[in-house]
Design a protein around this motif. Sequence first.
Motif, PDB file in Angstrom:
ATOM      1  N   LYS A  64     -13.887  -5.708   8.559  1.00 20.27           N
ATOM      2  CA  LYS A  64     -14.154  -4.384   8.019  1.00 20.27           C
ATOM      3  C   LYS A  64     -13.119  -3.398   8.562  1.00 20.27           C
ATOM      4  CE  LYS A  64     -17.834  -6.120   6.141  1.00 20.27           C
ATOM      5  NZ  LYS A  64     -17.822  -6.472   4.696  1.00 20.27           N
ATOM      6  N   HIS A  65     -12.006  -3.292   7.848  1.00 21.10           N
ATOM      7  CA  HIS A  65     -10.923  -2.418   8.283  1.00 21.10           C
ATOM      8  C   HIS A  65      -9.988  -2.220   7.099  1.00 21.10           C
ATOM      9  CE1 HIS A  65      -7.297  -1.050  10.397  1.00 21.10           C
ATOM     10  NE2 HIS A  65      -8.088  -0.719  11.395  1.00 21.10           N
ATOM     11  N   PRO A  66      -9.395  -1.035   6.946  1.00 21.83           N
ATOM     12  CA  PRO A  66      -8.481  -0.817   5.814  1.00 21.83           C
ATOM     13  C   PRO A  66      -7.357  -1.850   5.718  1.00 21.83           C
ATOM     14  CG  PRO A  66      -8.995   1.271   6.863  1.00 21.83           C
ATOM     15  CD  PRO A  66      -9.615   0.201   7.720  1.00 21.83           C
ATOM     16  N   LEU A  67      -6.826  -2.280   6.872  1.00 23.28           N
ATOM     17  CA  LEU A  67      -5.728  -3.249   6.832  1.00 23.28           C
ATOM     18  C   LEU A  67      -6.206  -4.640   6.428  1.00 23.28           C
ATOM     19  CD1 LEU A  67      -3.480  -2.308   9.889  1.00 23.28           C
ATOM     20  CD2 LEU A  67      -2.847  -2.269   7.469  1.00 23.28           C
ATOM     21  N   ALA A  68      -7.482  -4.926   6.591  1.00 22.93           N
ATOM     22  CA  ALA A  68      -7.985  -6.248   6.208  1.00 22.93           C
ATOM     23  C   ALA A  68      -7.848  -6.488   4.716  1.00 22.93           C
ATOM     24  CB  ALA A  68      -9.443  -6.393   6.633  1.00 22.93           C
ATOM     25  N   ALA A  69      -7.820  -5.417   3.924  1.00 28.94           N
ATOM     26  CA  ALA A  69      -7.649  -5.559   2.479  1.00 28.94           C
ATOM     27  C   ALA A  69      -6.290  -6.142   2.121  1.00 28.94           C
ATOM     28  CB  ALA A  69      -7.825  -4.198   1.793  1.00 28.94           C
ATOM     29  N   ALA A  70      -5.361  -6.123   3.077  1.00 32.41           N
ATOM     30  CA  ALA A  70      -4.021  -6.665   2.831  1.00 32.41           C
ATOM     31  C   ALA A  70      -3.951  -8.170   3.014  1.00 32.41           C
ATOM     32  CB  ALA A  70      -3.011  -6.000   3.770  1.00 32.41           C
ATOM     33  N   CYS A  71      -5.021  -8.799   3.480  1.00 31.97           N
ATOM     34  CA  CYS A  71      -4.984 -10.236   3.743  1.00 31.97           C
ATOM     35  C   CYS A  71      -4.741 -11.012   2.454  1.00 31.97           C
ATOM     36  CB  CYS A  71      -6.308 -10.682   4.368  1.00 31.97           C
ATOM     37  SG  CYS A  71      -6.415 -12.473   4.628  1.00 31.97           S
ATOM     38  N   LEU A  87       3.463  -9.250 -16.530  1.00 34.72           N
ATOM     39  CA  LEU A  87       4.590  -9.572 -15.646  1.00 34.72           C
ATOM     40  C   LEU A  87       5.410  -8.353 -15.243  1.00 34.72           C
ATOM     41  CD1 LEU A  87       6.331 -12.948 -16.647  1.00 34.72           C
ATOM     42  CD2 LEU A  87       5.342 -12.302 -14.447  1.00 34.72           C
ATOM     43  N   PRO A  88       5.771  -7.461 -16.176  1.00 30.99           N
ATOM     44  CA  PRO A  88       6.595  -6.312 -15.767  1.00 30.99           C
ATOM     45  C   PRO A  88       5.938  -5.426 -14.718  1.00 30.99           C
ATOM     46  CG  PRO A  88       6.661  -6.593 -18.155  1.00 30.99           C
ATOM     47  CD  PRO A  88       5.584  -7.503 -17.637  1.00 30.99           C
ATOM     48  N   TYR A  89       4.596  -5.492 -14.592  1.00 29.64           N
ATOM     49  CA  TYR A  89       3.885  -4.662 -13.629  1.00 29.64           C
ATOM     50  C   TYR A  89       3.549  -5.400 -12.339  1.00 29.64           C
ATOM     51  CZ  TYR A  89       3.147  -2.299 -18.078  1.00 29.64           C
ATOM     52  OH  TYR A  89       3.339  -1.715 -19.303  1.00 29.64           O
ATOM     53  N   LEU A  90       3.649  -6.711 -12.357  1.00 25.94           N
ATOM     54  CA  LEU A  90       3.240  -7.516 -11.203  1.00 25.94           C
ATOM     55  C   LEU A  90       4.406  -8.229 -10.525  1.00 25.94           C
ATOM     56  CD1 LEU A  90      -0.020  -9.204 -12.591  1.00 25.94           C
ATOM     57  CD2 LEU A  90       0.200  -7.064 -11.308  1.00 25.94           C
ATOM     58  N   MET A  91       5.626  -7.866 -10.876  1.00 20.69           N
ATOM     59  CA  MET A  91       6.781  -8.594 -10.358  1.00 20.69           C
ATOM     60  C   MET A  91       6.881  -8.635  -8.835  1.00 20.69           C
ATOM     61  SD  MET A  91       8.557 -10.344 -12.409  1.00 20.69           S
ATOM     62  CE  MET A  91      10.100 -10.545 -11.520  1.00 20.69           C
ATOM     63  N   PRO A  92       6.446  -7.604  -8.092  1.00 25.01           N
ATOM     64  CA  PRO A  92       6.547  -7.733  -6.630  1.00 25.01           C
ATOM     65  C   PRO A  92       5.755  -8.901  -6.052  1.00 25.01           C
ATOM     66  CG  PRO A  92       6.263  -5.437  -7.230  1.00 25.01           C
ATOM     67  CD  PRO A  92       6.044  -6.237  -8.489  1.00 25.01           C
ATOM     68  N   ALA A 131      -3.502  -1.870 -12.045  1.00 24.11           N
ATOM     69  CA  ALA A 131      -3.220  -2.765 -10.923  1.00 24.11           C
ATOM     70  C   ALA A 131      -4.370  -2.789  -9.923  1.00 24.11           C
ATOM     71  CB  ALA A 131      -1.922  -2.358 -10.233  1.00 24.11           C
ATOM     72  N   GLY A 132      -4.926  -1.607  -9.622  1.00 23.07           N
ATOM     73  CA  GLY A 132      -6.025  -1.540  -8.665  1.00 23.07           C
ATOM     74  C   GLY A 132      -7.270  -2.244  -9.155  1.00 23.07           C
ATOM     75  N   HIS A 189      -7.934  -1.797  -5.234  1.00 17.61           N
ATOM     76  CA  HIS A 189      -7.166  -0.575  -5.006  1.00 17.61           C
ATOM     77  C   HIS A 189      -6.576  -0.518  -3.597  1.00 17.61           C
ATOM     78  CE1 HIS A 189      -8.203   1.387  -8.826  1.00 17.61           C
ATOM     79  NE2 HIS A 189      -9.372   0.784  -8.705  1.00 17.61           N
ATOM     80  N   GLU A 190      -7.354  -0.927  -2.581  1.00 19.14           N
ATOM     81  CA  GLU A 190      -6.835  -0.882  -1.208  1.00 19.14           C
ATOM     82  C   GLU A 190      -5.660  -1.838  -1.038  1.00 19.14           C
ATOM     83  OE1 GLU A 190     -10.450  -1.627   1.060  1.00 19.14           O
ATOM     84  OE2 GLU A 190     -10.307   0.398   1.868  1.00 19.14           O
ATOM     85  N   PHE A 191      -5.775  -3.034  -1.640  1.00 17.58           N
ATOM     86  CA  PHE A 191      -4.673  -3.983  -1.534  1.00 17.58           C
ATOM     87  C   PHE A 191      -3.419  -3.434  -2.195  1.00 17.58           C
ATOM     88  CE2 PHE A 191      -1.988  -7.086  -3.641  1.00 17.58           C
ATOM     89  CZ  PHE A 191      -1.519  -7.782  -2.550  1.00 17.58           C
ATOM     90  N   VAL A 192      -3.539  -2.949  -3.424  1.00 22.86           N
ATOM     91  CA  VAL A 192      -2.369  -2.473  -4.167  1.00 22.86           C
ATOM     92  C   VAL A 192      -1.702  -1.310  -3.446  1.00 22.86           C
ATOM     93  CG1 VAL A 192      -1.608  -1.357  -6.307  1.00 22.86           C
ATOM     94  CG2 VAL A 192      -3.171  -3.311  -6.398  1.00 22.86           C
ATOM     95  N   GLU A 193      -2.511  -0.372  -2.936  1.00 23.14           N
ATOM     96  CA  GLU A 193      -1.943   0.783  -2.240  1.00 23.14           C
ATOM     97  C   GLU A 193      -1.108   0.335  -1.042  1.00 23.14           C
ATOM     98  OE1 GLU A 193      -3.406   4.906   0.008  1.00 23.14           O
ATOM     99  OE2 GLU A 193      -4.862   3.656  -1.072  1.00 23.14           O
ATOM    100  N   HIS A 194      -1.656  -0.585  -0.245  1.00 20.86           N
ATOM    101  CA  HIS A 194      -0.927  -1.049   0.935  1.00 20.86           C
ATOM    102  C   HIS A 194       0.282  -1.895   0.538  1.00 20.86           C
ATOM    103  CE1 HIS A 194      -0.244  -2.296   5.073  1.00 20.86           C
ATOM    104  NE2 HIS A 194      -0.143  -3.543   4.646  1.00 20.86           N
TER     105      HIS A 194
END
Length: 444
Positions: free
Chosen positions: A101-108, A288-293, A405-406, A411-416
């Motif tokens: 439970k942490h904002p950075l955990a959404a990046a996993c 694809l054009p929106y998810l290339m990263p 994208a969110g 949303h938390e993952f995409v933002e980070h």
Amino acid sequence: MQPTIDWLRDQDATRIKVGVTDIDGVLRTKYLSTEKVLSSLEKGFGFCNVIFGWDSQDALYPHQPDGGFADLTARIIPESRRNIPWESNLPLLLADFRDAKHPLAAACPRSLLIRIIEKAKNMGFTARFGPEFEWFTYRETPNSLAAKDFQNPEPLTPGMFGYSGLRTSEYADFHQDLFDQLADFKTAIEGLHTETGPGVMEAALVHQEALEAADRAVLFKQGVKSISYRHGLMASFMAKPSVHLPGCGGHLHQSLWRDEKNAFHDAKGKNQLSKTMRHYVAGQQTLLPYLMPLFAPNVNSYKRYVAGSWAATRANAGIDNRTVALRIIPGGKKGTRLETRVAGADINPYLAIAGALAAGLYGIEHELKLPAKLVQGSAYEQAIGLPLPQDLGAAAGAMKGWEGAGDLLGHEFVEHFVRTREWEWQQFLSSVTDWERRRYFELT
């Protein structure tokens, strides 16, 4: 859980290697005592959240949500157990942060893929993936390459020699170790051969359910690099290490299954493709054009996308066509599948598989349609499909600017994640390259 407990107690090992994967696909590990691992199987253990707060070079991103860098609770994955052949069969376990439970955990990355897989299951599908990777092998060590400032690494073999029986025979011990030790590491490959280019190899992994496929892909790359070290060599999965040579793909073969039947196959459909597959492919082509990263995460990734390079330049699709982004393969009841060829070898496997699956499911949900006529012949000579972003900055901007994208990825993952890609792009823009010095130093 109990089989893993029994396995750990049978290992006769005082320490276990435990690894988590960061946003760049780098496996970050630590050694833990066997007793620590046994006590952590139920409740998890602490892993510093900085692994999602820094880049691949351990430089901190600005505007951290937690300037104190507290521990996140890492959850050990019991079914990931395996032994590391090149470390005297040391036990290894993977972990993720799905319960943290942490904002950075959404990046996993692994946790994101779990969420997308759950969505597929709720739609009645089991997703299977079979990644394949290309990479360069060099007669270098980390020290020798650093001493040369990463200039002119010496390839393992000379010349352009794809599918060479001579080159694999010349280094038979090395290639046998790759094949055998990767299998012992539970990252079995179906095939291994030389590719076009000096010291270039390609391997196809055995297809698995999506999460297991991603776990194996991360460990495969780790394994190839580690086995190469043992032979005094270095393996690089960099997307485009040389402007004069083709780049390295990380192609994703995939299919959806329902009731143990391939949902992409329809004996009565055009090209024996089901409506489900056509919607799935259309979803990827649309997004694809929106998810290339997710498929091209680094500055260097975009130098692969040039005409004639075996890498796509547009979001397009074709039947058994290796010049498009999305290669549709009619392979009968078992083998009908999609190959997402736009992905490079430098992908984070969790994120690339999550992106491919999420986009495909989006296409099914919205019943998106493929163009009536798919690409035939060389895609480089036809303006079919939207152009792909030409650099990481543009790709991050496209992802950031797409409101969906969110909803698709969280949303938390995409933002980070977008912030990390913008950071990567800014690091490049703030650097002065050899090319700039050669071109402008004297004459401007």
